[in-house]
Scaffold this active site. Structure first.
Site, PDB file in Angstrom:
ATOM      1  N   ASP A  83       0.812  -1.217   0.000  1.00 42.77           N
ATOM      2  CA  ASP A  83       0.000   0.000   0.000  1.00 42.77           C
ATOM      3  C   ASP A  83       0.847   1.269   0.000  1.00 42.77           C
ATOM      4  O   ASP A  83       2.060   1.226   0.190  1.00 42.77           O
ATOM      5  CB  ASP A  83      -0.989  -0.009   1.173  1.00 42.77           C
ATOM      6  CG  ASP A  83      -0.434  -0.663   2.425  1.00 42.77           C
ATOM      7  OD1 ASP A  83       0.787  -0.554   2.646  1.00 42.77           O
ATOM      8  OD2 ASP A  83      -1.196  -1.280   3.165  1.00 42.77           O
ATOM      9  N   ASN A 154      -8.157  -2.617  13.844  1.00 42.26           N
ATOM     10  CA  ASN A 154      -9.520  -2.861  13.361  1.00 42.26           C
ATOM     11  C   ASN A 154      -9.593  -4.121  12.492  1.00 42.26           C
ATOM     12  O   ASN A 154     -10.605  -4.383  11.862  1.00 42.26           O
ATOM     13  CB  ASN A 154     -10.027  -1.653  12.562  1.00 42.26           C
ATOM     14  CG  ASN A 154      -9.116  -1.318  11.395  1.00 42.26           C
ATOM     15  OD1 ASN A 154      -8.205  -2.079  11.079  1.00 42.26           O
ATOM     16  ND2 ASN A 154      -9.344  -0.187  10.759  1.00 42.26           N
ATOM     17  N   HIS A 156      -7.753  -4.756   9.801  1.00 44.25           N
ATOM     18  CA  HIS A 156      -7.468  -4.608   8.369  1.00 44.25           C
ATOM     19  C   HIS A 156      -6.192  -5.354   7.971  1.00 44.25           C
ATOM     20  O   HIS A 156      -5.309  -5.578   8.795  1.00 44.25           O
ATOM     21  CB  HIS A 156      -7.416  -3.131   7.938  1.00 44.25           C
ATOM     22  CG  HIS A 156      -6.213  -2.358   8.380  1.00 44.25           C
ATOM     23  ND1 HIS A 156      -6.199  -0.981   8.457  1.00 44.25           N
ATOM     24  CD2 HIS A 156      -4.957  -2.727   8.754  1.00 44.25           C
ATOM     25  CE1 HIS A 156      -5.017  -0.569   8.839  1.00 44.25           C
ATOM     26  NE2 HIS A 156      -4.242  -1.606   9.035  1.00 44.25           N
ATOM     27  N   GLU A 161     -10.102  -2.302   4.438  1.00 40.18           N
ATOM     28  CA  GLU A 161     -10.672  -1.851   5.702  1.00 40.18           C
ATOM     29  C   GLU A 161     -11.976  -2.607   6.011  1.00 40.18           C
ATOM     30  O   GLU A 161     -12.630  -3.116   5.091  1.00 40.18           O
ATOM     31  CB  GLU A 161     -10.952  -0.354   5.625  1.00 40.18           C
ATOM     32  CG  GLU A 161      -9.695   0.509   5.415  1.00 40.18           C
ATOM     33  CD  GLU A 161      -8.838   0.643   6.674  1.00 40.18           C
ATOM     34  OE1 GLU A 161      -8.819  -0.281   7.513  1.00 40.18           O
ATOM     35  OE2 GLU A 161      -8.171   1.678   6.814  1.00 40.18           O
TER      36      GLU A 161
HETATM   37  C1  F6R Z   1       1.164  -1.496   6.049  1.00 38.34           C
HETATM   38  C2  F6R Z   1      -0.124  -2.190   6.077  1.00 38.34           C
HETATM   39  C3  F6R Z   1      -0.987  -2.173   7.294  1.00 38.34           C
HETATM   40  C4  F6R Z   1      -0.199  -2.493   8.572  1.00 38.34           C
HETATM   41  C5  F6R Z   1      -1.103  -2.506   9.796  1.00 38.34           C
HETATM   42  C6  F6R Z   1      -0.323  -2.730  11.078  1.00 38.34           C
HETATM   43  O1  F6R Z   1       1.796  -1.663   4.804  1.00 38.34           O
HETATM   44  O2  F6R Z   1      -0.521  -2.744   5.088  1.00 38.34           O
HETATM   45  O3  F6R Z   1      -2.040  -3.093   7.137  1.00 38.34           O
HETATM   46  O4  F6R Z   1       0.416  -3.744   8.429  1.00 38.34           O
HETATM   47  O5  F6R Z   1      -1.780  -1.278   9.893  1.00 38.34           O
HETATM   48  O6  F6R Z   1       0.528  -1.648  11.294  1.00 38.34           O
HETATM   49  P1  F6R Z   1       1.659  -1.691  12.415  1.00 38.34           P
HETATM   50  O7  F6R Z   1       2.609  -2.751  12.011  1.00 38.34           O
HETATM   51  O8  F6R Z   1       2.292  -0.321  12.353  1.00 38.34           O
HETATM   52  O9  F6R Z   1       0.973  -1.978  13.694  1.00 38.34           O
END
Ligand code: F6R
Length: 268
Positions: A83, A154, A156, A161
């Site tokens: 992303d 959440n 995701h 989402e």
């Molecule tokens: C980032 C991504 C997100 C993160 C998720 C967890 O490329 O795709 O889905 O993996 O938000 O984020 P952290 O690791 O910062 O807790």
């Protein structure tokens, strides 16, 4: 090689719980290296989906160490990042492009046409078209040998989402421009000096269809703040309300690398 404290199987895959995030990251890095070696040996290249955020930082640190020690060749690795914020300027230090340069690419130096990240500068009317291009490119590269994921509070994965879409639709989402969920914006604020109003409201993301087609998936999750989402992903129904639960549809290809706090809500 770090050994897990606890291993279990749930409807979302194989779970390995390590004494610390660092130990789990080191084991996940070893697994990634193994997949890279095997894929390069069998088909001349490894196609890897990469994540950003806090969870993979120690995995990348370990990969860089192994690369410096001559234990990991990056020459035949093709990578696709999950992303990117939209819109975001190419040199913006908050961009996931900047993150990847800093944590991995400056060291492993991928060839210019082998490390693919969404471009957060494309015209809005072409954002979905760019994303659809990634699905085609990954398919043309023979699909992902491995997808590295984190999980949001959440639930995701990537920036797929939570919502209330029918299950069949949630499982088949193409890569696209997505509006970020309030919890995602709240968590992203820490990377923007704590100011949520500075977080871009949207992001380009690889869709669930391509993620779920990966031949193997590693999910990293550390800390108590992830335990509820993990409990839903592993113990709850498969639903678009918890996108990580969609990994239940490919459980035999998914391994979760957790620390004890993240795993605290998972029953043996
Ligand atoms: C980032 C991504 C997100 C993160 C998720 C967890 O490329 O795709 O889905 O993996 O938000 O984020 P952290 O690791 O910062 O807790």
């Amino acid at each position: 090689m770090p050994e897990p404290l606890r291993e279990l199987s749930t409807r979302a895959g194989r779970v390995r719980v390590f004494e610390s995030a660092l130990a789990a990251s080191s084991a996940a890095a070893d697994r990634l290296v193994e997949v890279i070696r095997k894929s390069v040996a069998s088909r001349g290249r490894a196609v890897i989906g990469l994540a950003t955020g806090g969870s993979p930082i120690n995995v990348y640190r370990r990969l860089v160490e192994l690369h410096v020690q001559g234990e990991l060749r990056w020459d035949d690795v093709i990578s696709y990042n999950l992303d990117e914020y939209y819109p975001v300027a190419p040199g913006d230090p908050h961009s996931y492009r900047a993150y990847m340069q800093k944590h991995l690419f400056d060291a492993v130096k991928p060839a210019a046409n082998r490390a693919h990240l969404f471009d957060g500068t494309v015209p809005e009317s072409f954002a979905n078209e760019q994303a659809a291009g990634f699905d085609r490119w990954i398919a043309a590269d023979g699909g992902l040998d491995l997808q590295l994921l984190g999980i949001g509070r959440n639930g995701h994965i990537g920036f797929n989402e939570p919502d209330d879409a029918p299950l069949a639709e949630a499982l088949a989402r193409p890569s696209r421009l997505e509006r970020l969920h309030p919890i995602t914006l709240e968590d992203a604020a820490r990377d923007f000096g704590g100011d949520e109003s500075r977080v871009p409201r949207r992001a380009l993301t690889i869709g669930t269809a391509t993620i779920l087609a990966a031949r193997s998936v590693i999910v990293l999750a550390f800390g108590a703040q992830k335990s509820e989402a993990l409990a839903r992903a592993h113990g709850g129904a498969m639903t678009s309300a918890t996108p990580a639960s969609l990994l239940q549809s490919i459980a035999d290809r998914v391994t979760w690398y957790l620390d004890p706090a993240a795993a605290s809500g998972l029953a043996d």
